[in-house]
Write an enzyme that holds these catalytic residues in place. Structure first.
Site, PDB file in Angstrom:
ATOM      1  N   LYS A   1     -10.373  -0.241  10.976  1.00  0.00           N
ATOM      2  CA  LYS A   1     -10.642  -1.386  10.110  1.00  0.00           C
ATOM      3  C   LYS A   1     -11.086  -2.610  10.923  1.00  0.00           C
ATOM      4  O   LYS A   1     -11.405  -3.646  10.355  1.00  0.00           O
ATOM      5  CB  LYS A   1      -9.388  -1.742   9.297  1.00  0.00           C
ATOM      6  CG  LYS A   1      -9.032  -0.695   8.228  1.00  0.00           C
ATOM      7  CD  LYS A   1      -7.993  -1.232   7.296  1.00  0.00           C
ATOM      8  CE  LYS A   1      -7.207  -0.160   6.577  1.00  0.00           C
ATOM      9  NZ  LYS A   1      -7.957   0.502   5.505  1.00  0.00           N
TER      10      LYS A   1
ATOM     11  N   ASP B   1       3.012  -4.678   8.053  1.00  0.00           N
ATOM     12  CA  ASP B   1       1.807  -3.873   7.905  1.00  0.00           C
ATOM     13  C   ASP B   1       0.608  -4.808   8.105  1.00  0.00           C
ATOM     14  O   ASP B   1       0.287  -5.606   7.228  1.00  0.00           O
ATOM     15  CB  ASP B   1       1.806  -3.235   6.508  1.00  0.00           C
ATOM     16  CG  ASP B   1       0.489  -2.529   6.190  1.00  0.00           C
ATOM     17  OD1 ASP B   1      -0.443  -2.574   7.018  1.00  0.00           O
ATOM     18  OD2 ASP B   1       0.402  -1.944   5.093  1.00  0.00           O
TER      19      ASP B   1
ATOM     20  N   GLN C   1      -4.651  -4.981   7.189  1.00  0.00           N
ATOM     21  CA  GLN C   1      -5.715  -5.853   6.686  1.00  0.00           C
ATOM     22  C   GLN C   1      -5.827  -7.161   7.471  1.00  0.00           C
ATOM     23  O   GLN C   1      -6.724  -7.958   7.188  1.00  0.00           O
ATOM     24  CB  GLN C   1      -5.476  -6.179   5.203  1.00  0.00           C
ATOM     25  CG  GLN C   1      -5.545  -4.986   4.276  1.00  0.00           C
ATOM     26  CD  GLN C   1      -6.917  -4.331   4.253  1.00  0.00           C
ATOM     27  OE1 GLN C   1      -7.932  -4.957   4.547  1.00  0.00           O
ATOM     28  NE2 GLN C   1      -6.948  -3.056   3.916  1.00  0.00           N
TER      29      GLN C   1
ATOM     30  N   HIS D   1       0.867  -1.181   0.000  1.00  0.00           N
ATOM     31  CA  HIS D   1       0.000   0.000   0.000  1.00  0.00           C
ATOM     32  C   HIS D   1       0.903   1.230   0.000  1.00  0.00           C
ATOM     33  O   HIS D   1       2.026   1.178   0.513  1.00  0.00           O
ATOM     34  CB  HIS D   1      -0.837  -0.056   1.290  1.00  0.00           C
ATOM     35  CG  HIS D   1      -1.924   0.961   1.393  1.00  0.00           C
ATOM     36  ND1 HIS D   1      -1.684   2.260   1.757  1.00  0.00           N
ATOM     37  CD2 HIS D   1      -3.269   0.869   1.213  1.00  0.00           C
ATOM     38  CE1 HIS D   1      -2.834   2.926   1.788  1.00  0.00           C
ATOM     39  NE2 HIS D   1      -3.809   2.096   1.458  1.00  0.00           N
TER      40      HIS D   1
ATOM     41  N   CYS E   1      -4.740   2.504  -3.611  1.00  0.00           N
ATOM     42  CA  CYS E   1      -3.443   2.946  -3.075  1.00  0.00           C
ATOM     43  C   CYS E   1      -2.342   1.943  -3.407  1.00  0.00           C
ATOM     44  O   CYS E   1      -1.465   1.664  -2.587  1.00  0.00           O
ATOM     45  CB  CYS E   1      -3.512   3.204  -1.565  1.00  0.00           C
ATOM     46  SG  CYS E   1      -4.550   4.595  -1.137  1.00  0.00           S
TER      47      CYS E   1
END
Lengths: 148, 410
Positions: B229, B203, B206, B125, B367
């Site tokens: 999220k 990261d 998600q 991203h 993104c």
């Protein structure tokens, strides 16, 4: 089919998006304008052949959504034979129509099919992108224009 | 065999889902961008502002004590959520993006030199790419990328030996790709990096809240995620860091909350995590995130992952049966999202049309501009799922996709 979708994707728009007119490199073009929408990646080159102050011919290349492609297609049809001043006056009317839904009294011809776009705020930039590129071209700008 | 969660009953915990959009029942399939919030999280925000609101760490009065206690309890809760060794390893930020920028600024400026390498992947991203580009520009370090194999969206790990070398100082990569749905082998990648003394950042934007996360088992050095999220409020994120690394890092921003003592010409700073939290933090956000994590763990993240994966697998299979549909990401073992492109229909037209049918999708480059360029598509449409989504909603989504193909077809 809901009314809003019919209003946005009118028959004329679908026709021009599936079979875009003037969708080619323009031999002997004297001006080039570029339009880029970073949000969706729509990217167009608008070619103009000026004969003095008059747009003798116009074409476009690139990729994008149905609305932006149909807009570029109908636009390049509409501006042929108009002077630079007339093109900019038409742009002002079209811009106003796409953002407010008001169709000018003096008329914008076939371009009136884009009046429904104002109900879709996220799509306004799609409909106007090629116009920015065109105005940049007739003004002689050489850098890509962004809708952001 | 024990019964799984009652997903329909859980769905009723989300007031926002009970509405019509453009005359149709809302189908919310944009969870990878932001999840919806259960009533208990919304209630926690209201309760805080109605009963306990005050600034933290500096008041002596009752409300400040309550706010401080609840805020720090949130930090403890996040530590348990990640199986971290201690709450001191949890730094609150504005989101995943700020968490990564914090590492790039505080750790990166101190540890990167000209000639060093930062290893990323082609599926990152922008938030796990641009901060490293900026760090590379500041320090003269260079970027390398593990390639993505193409439409199936896997990391080409055959390149790892060539790319993961001793010049690499940092290896930053996503756990789950937001545009492909790929689940990367985090523990394996971290083990390879650690053997060479390479610092790792994961990261988890998600993955947190979608599958069980254990920073000790993963073996990473930093891990970042966002509250919004995973059923928590917006504007709040987490950075987990290995304690010995955090202790050696200089501050990120200067200001109140992060200092021990200040005079006109110099100051001394608190230890981690407070050294990295200048200014008044997002107190209500942390308190509500605490409630969100309790809520998620009561369901069970393993069950959530399985549920989302089943929906994604079903949606994938239905889309794959249609002619003229290009699918991105792995066919098997994917996370709870599908990314696709319809032949001759731009993603924005797909999304606008679906929206008029009450189905919220995402269309664009997600993104991931360099990845989209590599795949040769300007944009894709994406449906991303969470535990409150149903198979019936996937059926409605598929019906709409059929309608779109007919509408825009030749």
């Amino acid at each position: 089919m809901s009314d809003e979708l019919d209003e946005l994707y009118q028959e004329v728009i679908l026709d021009h998006c599936k079979k875009p007119r003037n969708f080619r490199l323009l031999e002997g073009a004297t001006r080039l304008g570029e339009g880029y929408n970073p949000l969706c990646g729509d990217n167009y080159k608008v070619y103009v052949k000026m004969d003095g102050e008059v747009v003798a011919d116009a074409s476009f290349q690139g990729s994008g959504c149905c609305i932006s492609k149909a807009s570029a297609s109908l636009m390049t049809d509409a501006v042929k034979g108009r002077t630079k001043t007339e093109v900019k006056a038409l742009f002002a009317l079209v811009h106003d129509m796409i953002t407010t839904g008001r169709v000018a009294a003096q008329g914008v011809g076939k371009l009136a099919v884009f009046a429904g776009v104002h109900k879709f705020p996220a799509r306004v930039k799609c409909a106007i992108l090629a116009w920015h590129a065109l105005v940049a071209a007739v003004d002689g700008a050489e850098t890509p224009v962004s809708t952001e | 065999m024990s019964q799984g969660p009652d997903w329909l009953q859980l769905r009723a915990d989300f007031p926002i889902l009970d509405q019509e959009v453009h005359g149709h029942e809302l189908v919310y399939f944009d969870n990878a961008a932001s999840s919806q919030k259960p009533r208990v999280v919304i209630d926690a925000l209201r309760h805080y502002y109605e009963r306990d609101n005050a600034n933290v760490h500096r008041g002596i009065h009752e409300l400040s004590n309550r706010a401080t206690t609840a805020f720090e309890a949130g930090r403890e809760r996040v530590a348990r959520f990640l199986n971290a060794g201690s709450a001191d390893e949890i730094i609150f930020t504005r989101g995943t993006t700020e968490s990564i920028n914090l590492v790039a600024a505080a750790w990166g400026n101190q540890n990167l030199r000209a000639g060093d390498r930062i290893l990323l992947t082609e599926m990152e991203h922008h938030s796990n790419l641009v901060p490293w580009q900026m760090l590379a520009q500041r320090t003269g370090a260079k970027l390398s990328f593990i390639p993505v194999t193409g439409d199936e969206g896997l990391l080409d790990l055959s390149q790892l030996d060539t790319l993961l070398t001793p010049e690499v100082k940092l290896f930053a990569f996503t756990h789950i790709s937001n545009s492909l749905g790929t689940v990367n082998p985090v523990a394996q990648l971290c083990a390879r990096a650690r053997a060479l003394g390479v610092t790792t950042l994961v990261d988890a934007a998600q993955s947190a809240g979608h599958l069980p996360l254990d920073v000790r088992a993963l073996g990473c050095d930093f891990l970042a995620f966002s509250s919004h999220k995973i059923c928590g409020p917006t504007g709040l994120g987490v950075l987990w860091g290995r304690p010995e690394i955090l202790d050696a890092m200089p501050p990120y921003q200067g200001g109140g909350e992060m200092i021990l003592s200040v005079d006109y010409f110099q100051s001394s700073y608190k230890k981690a995590p407070h050294r990295f939290e200048a200014g008044t933090p997002d107190i209500s956000g942390v308190i509500a995130l605490h409630v969100a994590l309790d809520y998620l763990d009561a369901i069970g993240r393993a069950a959530i992952f399985q549920h989302d994966q089943e929906l994604a697998q079903y949606a994938w299979q239905r889309l794959a049966e249609m002619p003229g549909v290009r699918l991105f990401g792995p066919a098997k073992d994917r996370a709870g999202l599908v990314s696709f492109q319809l032949e001759d229909v731009h993603a924005h037209d797909v999304v606008t049309f679906a929206d008029q049918r009450g189905v919220a999708l995402r269309g664009g480059h997600h993104c991931n501009q360099p990845l989209m360029k590599k795949l040769g598509v300007p944009s894709t449409a994406r449906a991303s799922f969470y535990f409150y989504n149903t198979r019936a909603e996937v059926d409605r989504f598929i019906d709409v996709v059929c309608e779109i193909r007919k509408f825009f077809g030749p």
